[in-house]
Structure formats: C-alpha cells, structure tokens
Design a protein around this motif. Structure first.
Motif, PDB file in Angstrom:
ATOM      1  N   GLY A  83       0.808  -1.213   0.000  1.00 19.01           N
ATOM      2  CA  GLY A  83       0.000   0.000   0.000  1.00 19.01           C
ATOM      3  C   GLY A  83       0.841   1.262   0.000  1.00 19.01           C
ATOM      4  O   GLY A  83       0.289   2.373   0.018  1.00 19.01           O
ATOM      5  N   ALA A  84       2.178   1.151  -0.018  1.00 18.24           N
ATOM      6  CA  ALA A  84       3.045   2.324  -0.059  1.00 18.24           C
ATOM      7  C   ALA A  84       2.715   3.174  -1.282  1.00 18.24           C
ATOM      8  O   ALA A  84       2.369   2.647  -2.348  1.00 18.24           O
ATOM      9  N   THR A  85       2.823   4.494  -1.126  1.00 18.21           N
ATOM     10  CA  THR A  85       2.389   5.428  -2.159  1.00 18.21           C
ATOM     11  C   THR A  85       3.519   6.368  -2.545  1.00 18.21           C
ATOM     12  O   THR A  85       4.315   6.788  -1.700  1.00 18.21           O
ATOM     13  N   LEU A  86       3.566   6.707  -3.830  1.00 18.81           N
ATOM     14  CA  LEU A  86       4.556   7.624  -4.371  1.00 18.81           C
ATOM     15  C   LEU A  86       3.856   8.592  -5.304  1.00 18.81           C
ATOM     16  O   LEU A  86       3.019   8.186  -6.113  1.00 18.81           O
ATOM     17  N   ALA A  87       4.169   9.895  -5.173  1.00 18.38           N
ATOM     18  CA  ALA A  87       3.744  10.884  -6.163  1.00 18.38           C
ATOM     19  C   ALA A  87       4.923  11.126  -7.088  1.00 18.38           C
ATOM     20  O   ALA A  87       6.066  11.272  -6.633  1.00 18.38           O
ATOM     21  N   LEU A  88       4.650  11.176  -8.380  1.00 21.93           N
ATOM     22  CA  LEU A  88       5.751  11.192  -9.344  1.00 21.93           C
ATOM     23  C   LEU A  88       5.412  12.072 -10.528  1.00 21.93           C
ATOM     24  O   LEU A  88       4.292  12.063 -11.036  1.00 21.93           O
ATOM     25  N   GLY A  89       6.389  12.877 -10.952  1.00 25.12           N
ATOM     26  CA  GLY A  89       6.266  13.684 -12.153  1.00 25.12           C
ATOM     27  C   GLY A  89       7.361  13.324 -13.133  1.00 25.12           C
ATOM     28  O   GLY A  89       8.156  12.408 -12.888  1.00 25.12           O
ATOM     29  N   PRO A  90       7.465  14.039 -14.245  1.00 24.97           N
ATOM     30  CA  PRO A  90       8.476  13.704 -15.250  1.00 24.97           C
ATOM     31  C   PRO A  90       9.904  13.756 -14.716  1.00 24.97           C
ATOM     32  O   PRO A  90      10.754  12.992 -15.159  1.00 24.97           O
ATOM     33  N   ASP A  91      10.180  14.655 -13.761  1.00 24.99           N
ATOM     34  CA  ASP A  91      11.559  14.768 -13.270  1.00 24.99           C
ATOM     35  C   ASP A  91      11.629  14.939 -11.755  1.00 24.99           C
ATOM     36  O   ASP A  91      12.593  15.459 -11.216  1.00 24.99           O
ATOM     37  N   TRP A  92      10.612  14.488 -11.046  1.00 25.99           N
ATOM     38  CA  TRP A  92      10.625  14.558  -9.588  1.00 25.99           C
ATOM     39  C   TRP A  92       9.817  13.394  -9.023  1.00 25.99           C
ATOM     40  O   TRP A  92       9.005  12.790  -9.714  1.00 25.99           O
ATOM     41  N   ALA A  93      10.101  13.081  -7.775  1.00 29.95           N
ATOM     42  CA  ALA A  93       9.363  12.025  -7.088  1.00 29.95           C
ATOM     43  C   ALA A  93       9.273  12.387  -5.612  1.00 29.95           C
ATOM     44  O   ALA A  93      10.225  12.927  -5.038  1.00 29.95           O
ATOM     45  N   HIS A  94       8.128  12.081  -5.002  1.00 30.25           N
ATOM     46  CA  HIS A  94       7.922  12.358  -3.582  1.00 30.25           C
ATOM     47  C   HIS A  94       7.401  11.094  -2.924  1.00 30.25           C
ATOM     48  O   HIS A  94       6.284  10.660  -3.184  1.00 30.25           O
ATOM     49  N   GLY A  95       8.245  10.489  -2.095  1.00 28.65           N
ATOM     50  CA  GLY A  95       7.910   9.231  -1.462  1.00 28.65           C
ATOM     51  C   GLY A  95       9.134   8.326  -1.489  1.00 28.65           C
ATOM     52  O   GLY A  95      10.102   8.590  -2.200  1.00 28.65           O
ATOM     53  N   THR A  96       9.116   7.262  -0.706  1.00 32.56           N
ATOM     54  CA  THR A  96      10.258   6.364  -0.629  1.00 32.56           C
ATOM     55  C   THR A  96       9.801   4.919  -0.806  1.00 32.56           C
ATOM     56  O   THR A  96       8.606   4.621  -0.775  1.00 32.56           O
ATOM     57  N   GLY A  97      10.781   4.037  -0.984  1.00 27.28           N
ATOM     58  CA  GLY A  97      10.490   2.611  -1.053  1.00 27.28           C
ATOM     59  C   GLY A  97      10.286   2.075  -2.447  1.00 27.28           C
ATOM     60  O   GLY A  97       9.927   0.898  -2.617  1.00 27.28           O
ATOM     61  N   PHE A  98      10.503   2.889  -3.477  1.00 33.02           N
ATOM     62  CA  PHE A  98      10.330   2.448  -4.861  1.00 33.02           C
ATOM     63  C   PHE A  98      11.666   2.571  -5.582  1.00 33.02           C
ATOM     64  O   PHE A  98      12.301   3.625  -5.558  1.00 33.02           O
ATOM     65  N   ASP A  99      12.084   1.489  -6.254  1.00 37.04           N
ATOM     66  CA  ASP A  99      13.390   1.536  -6.902  1.00 37.04           C
ATOM     67  C   ASP A  99      13.315   2.181  -8.284  1.00 37.04           C
ATOM     68  O   ASP A  99      12.240   2.545  -8.766  1.00 37.04           O
ATOM     69  N   ALA A 100      14.484   2.318  -8.915  1.00 38.68           N
ATOM     70  CA  ALA A 100      14.574   3.041 -10.184  1.00 38.68           C
ATOM     71  C   ALA A 100      13.773   2.377 -11.290  1.00 38.68           C
ATOM     72  O   ALA A 100      13.196   3.049 -12.148  1.00 38.68           O
ATOM     73  N   LYS A 101      13.715   1.034 -11.302  1.00 43.23           N
ATOM     74  CA  LYS A 101      12.957   0.345 -12.346  1.00 43.23           C
ATOM     75  C   LYS A 101      11.469   0.648 -12.235  1.00 43.23           C
ATOM     76  O   LYS A 101      10.789   0.852 -13.242  1.00 43.23           O
ATOM     77  N   VAL A 102      10.976   0.652 -11.000  1.00 42.38           N
ATOM     78  CA  VAL A 102       9.555   0.956 -10.787  1.00 42.38           C
ATOM     79  C   VAL A 102       9.259   2.381 -11.245  1.00 42.38           C
ATOM     80  O   VAL A 102       8.266   2.638 -11.945  1.00 42.38           O
ATOM     81  N   MET A 103      10.111   3.325 -10.868  1.00 42.84           N
ATOM     82  CA  MET A 103       9.863   4.718 -11.241  1.00 42.84           C
ATOM     83  C   MET A 103       9.981   4.929 -12.745  1.00 42.84           C
ATOM     84  O   MET A 103       9.247   5.725 -13.332  1.00 42.84           O
ATOM     85  N   ALA A 104      10.903   4.198 -13.391  1.00 42.24           N
ATOM     86  CA  ALA A 104      11.031   4.313 -14.842  1.00 42.24           C
ATOM     87  C   ALA A 104       9.774   3.815 -15.541  1.00 42.24           C
ATOM     88  O   ALA A 104       9.282   4.432 -16.492  1.00 42.24           O
ATOM     89  N   GLU A 105       9.223   2.683 -15.087  1.00 38.70           N
ATOM     90  CA  GLU A 105       7.990   2.160 -15.674  1.00 38.70           C
ATOM     91  C   GLU A 105       6.825   3.111 -15.432  1.00 38.70           C
ATOM     92  O   GLU A 105       6.013   3.367 -16.329  1.00 38.70           O
ATOM     93  N   ALA A 106       6.763   3.668 -14.213  1.00 38.63           N
ATOM     94  CA  ALA A 106       5.688   4.606 -13.900  1.00 38.63           C
ATOM     95  C   ALA A 106       5.787   5.859 -14.757  1.00 38.63           C
ATOM     96  O   ALA A 106       4.781   6.381 -15.242  1.00 38.63           O
ATOM     97  N   ARG A 107       7.019   6.344 -14.976  1.00 40.73           N
ATOM     98  CA  ARG A 107       7.188   7.536 -15.820  1.00 40.73           C
ATOM     99  C   ARG A 107       6.812   7.242 -17.268  1.00 40.73           C
ATOM    100  O   ARG A 107       6.267   8.104 -17.966  1.00 40.73           O
ATOM    101  N   ALA A 108       7.126   6.044 -17.742  1.00 39.00           N
ATOM    102  CA  ALA A 108       6.740   5.680 -19.108  1.00 39.00           C
ATOM    103  C   ALA A 108       5.218   5.673 -19.239  1.00 39.00           C
ATOM    104  O   ALA A 108       4.665   6.107 -20.259  1.00 39.00           O
ATOM    105  N   MET A 109       4.510   5.180 -18.208  1.00 42.07           N
ATOM    106  CA  MET A 109       3.051   5.182 -18.227  1.00 42.07           C
ATOM    107  C   MET A 109       2.515   6.608 -18.134  1.00 42.07           C
ATOM    108  O   MET A 109       1.553   6.977 -18.827  1.00 42.07           O
TER     109      MET A 109
END
Length: 373
Positions: A132-158
C-alpha cells in the motif's frame, strides 16, 4: 489521477482534519463495466463516503471492504463480476468484471496525495499493491520512498502516455515471485500528440500505429480533397490547413511527435522551420537521401542552426528494409520509441545491456506546491 482529482475537495477536508480514510480504486476491468480503471471511492473513519466505482452495482460491497481495511490497516484486492447462478448476488449486471484495490490512507500517504493534488503538471500516483506504499511522481521529480529506479522508470513511461493500470516489475526467468513488485499507476495527463503532415497513404498507416502507441493523432494537409476523415478514420482529427500555419497555432510540448510525410518543399520546409525550433520530442521527415540533402540546404538558408538541424530524423524511420505503408509505419514507430526511451535501434540479440532502458530521476523531492515543472 483524473478520478482522484474528482474527490479533491473532500480529500483536502479530510487531510486538514487529520481524518483516517480508505480508498478503493478500480485497477482492472474485463468486458463491460460502468467506470474505467482509476475510478475511486473513499470512505472515512466515520463512515462518510465520496466517489463511485460502479455507478451503484457493487458500491455496498466496496463500502464494506473500505470499512474492513480501516479496521485492519491492511490493503485488500477483490474482483466483482456478474453471477449467472444468482442474479441477486453482488456483481455487475452489465456482464463485466472489475478488480478493486482498497488501501488505508495515513498521515504519510496524505502528504504524498496532497503533493499530487497540488501539482498542475503531469503527475501520477504509484501504489505498491502488496504494502500500500504510495509515491507521487512527475516527469523529473518524485515524492515518497520505497520504490526503486525500475519501478519509477515504468511509472514515468506510463505517465508519459497518460496510462492508468497495473504493472508487474522485475518478473521473468530466474526471478522469484517475491522479488517482483506489483504496482498500480494512476496517471493524470492527456495523451501525447502525434501530428502527421501530408494526407498520403503512408500517413494512414502512421496514424494507425500512432493510435496503437497511445497518441492523440492529428493528420494535417492543405488539400481538402485528400484530407478527409473518411480517408483517415483512425485519426482523432483531420485538419485542412497549410502545415506551417497549423503548427504555428496548435499546442506542441515536450511529448509531441511530428511526422512530416509531404516530401514537397513548399509544404515541408516551412513546417520544419517551426517544428525544429520548438519543444517537440521527435521530428521526422520522409524523403529520399537526395531530398534530405536538398531540404537541409534550404533549412540552413532559412537560418536554422546546426543544433536545430541535428534534431531532424530524416529519412524518417529505422532501417528495417520495408516497402509498404504499413512496414514504413512500423519503422517510423520504432524510431520514435527508440528516441523517446533511449534505445539503440539494434537487434536485442546483438546487445548485452538491459532490455528496458531507464533514466534515473534528476530530482527527488516534491516540487513547489501548485507549481508546474
């Protein structure tokens, strides 16, 4: 994020009061269902409810799931579908099925959601469907912890494509199920634009594959006899206007791709002057190598710099050896994906690096509230 933003006023009230609540989001839809992935319903600790996931079909059952999650503090997933054996069972009378993810929202999650709700640019909420951990993410920023680079890259692609849905990251041969992460990404951004200049048969194929890739596709040509919706049924809009005039007045951003297929100097040189001086993610132009050399000379004479000309992909597309409009469209789409995702365009069998490219975040931390970056 579009659906969560519909709940913004009530969520902000709950946040200001420090109210605990649970959110139920549709994470998957099969067949016919009243609302799309991302539709949300929230229930606070007093039992107050806001939002909807089904227009009434399963609201009662989802409400009870939210109350249970508030009691236990543990996320839940549940699938609801129409039951042929019991027409009165909880389910969707429209015949479809939907999967709902319910998770509690505490103080840390409230802060992250506030960041997302206050941001006016493209933004996504990313949730780990186990914790249930949550992350807010934009094209060049992220707010939250516990998510690795692969997860953030996939989220940014989406986010780049405005896609909302579930992804499993890190699965595959030799990877244990425990090592994989299942995430739900809820994007708030309109789809990127693909603008195709030149109402030719190749444009029809490029428009079709552009829709397949998730673009909002516009076909533009100055000739009304060729630029008709009947000839380009897959396009979201067909515009009859001189290309350079249309491009000068329409919205282009850093996600826009521009395909100039006219290979006629009176059309393509003026439009390329504008395209190459703008922020587009990709600018490609069709034509032979001789046409390309002549076009470059004309663009230099028009005052374009070496840096601006270096942004032009011409002849357009990767070297796949294709001949037909459809084969050409695949080559164009492949080049667009390679440019946007950092791919080499080589056969994977000839490389030994990562299959999925990702760019590490340049800035980690929330943007200023209410600011667009």
């Amino acid at each position: 994020m579009k659906i969560v933003r519909e709940l913004t006023e009530r969520l902000r009230q709950w946040h200001a009061a420090g109210t605990r609540y649970a959110v139920a989001s549709i994470v998957g839809v099969t067949g016919s269902a009243p609302r799309p992935p991302g539709a949300a319903l929230a229930v606070d600790e007093t039992g107050a409810v806001v939002g909807s996931v089904s227009g009434g079909c399963v609201e009662g059952a989802v409400y009870e799931l939210c109350r249970e999650v508030l009691r236990t503090g543990r996320p839940r997933r549940e699938t609801f579908g129409y039951s042929d054996s019991d027409a009165f069972a909880v389910g969707l009378t429209c015949g479809g099925a939907l999967e709902v993810f319910v998770h509690p929202v505490g103080p840390r999650e409230r802060e992250i959601i506030d960041t997302a709700l206050s941001h006016v640019g493209p933004v996504a909420l990313v949730r780990d469907m186990d914790s249930g951990a949550t992350l807010a993410l934009g094209p060049d920023w992220a707010h939250g912890t516990g998510f690795d680079a692969k997860v953030m890259a996939e989220a940014r692609a989406m986010l780049d494509l405005g896609v909302t849905g579930v992804r499993v990251i890190g699965c595959g041969p030799g990877v244990s199920a425990d090592a994989a992460a299942e995430i739900f990404v809820e994007s708030y951004v309109p789809p990127p634009r693909m603008i195709v200049f030149g109402a030719i048969d190749f444009a029809g194929a490029v428009a079709r594959i552009g829709k397949f890739l998730g673009y909002h596709v516009t076909v533009c040509d100055a000739r009304p006899v060729f630029a008709t919706p009947a000839r380009f049924p897959e396009a979201d809009e067909v515009v009859v206007e001189w290309p350079h005039r249309y491009l000068a007045r329409t919205g282009v951003d850093a996600r826009t791709v521009i395909c100039v297929l006219t290979h006629d100097v009176k059309f393509d040189v003026p439009v390329l002057e504008i395209a190459l001086r703008g922020p587009a993610a990709y600018v490609g132009a069709m034509g032979s190598r001789r046409t390309h050399r002549d076009r470059l000379a004309r663009l230099r004479a028009a005052g374009l710099t070496t840096t601006e000309l270096a942004q032009l992909h011409s002849p357009i597309g990767l070297d796949l050896g294709g001949h037909t409009p459809e084969e050409t469209a695949v080559a164009v789409a492949a080049e667009i994906v390679a440019v946007r995702r950092g791919g080499s365009g080589r056969a994977l069998a000839a490389t030994d690096g990562p299959i999925h490219h990702f760019v590490a975040p340049q800035a980690v931390g929330p943007p200023p509230m209410g600011a667009s970056r």
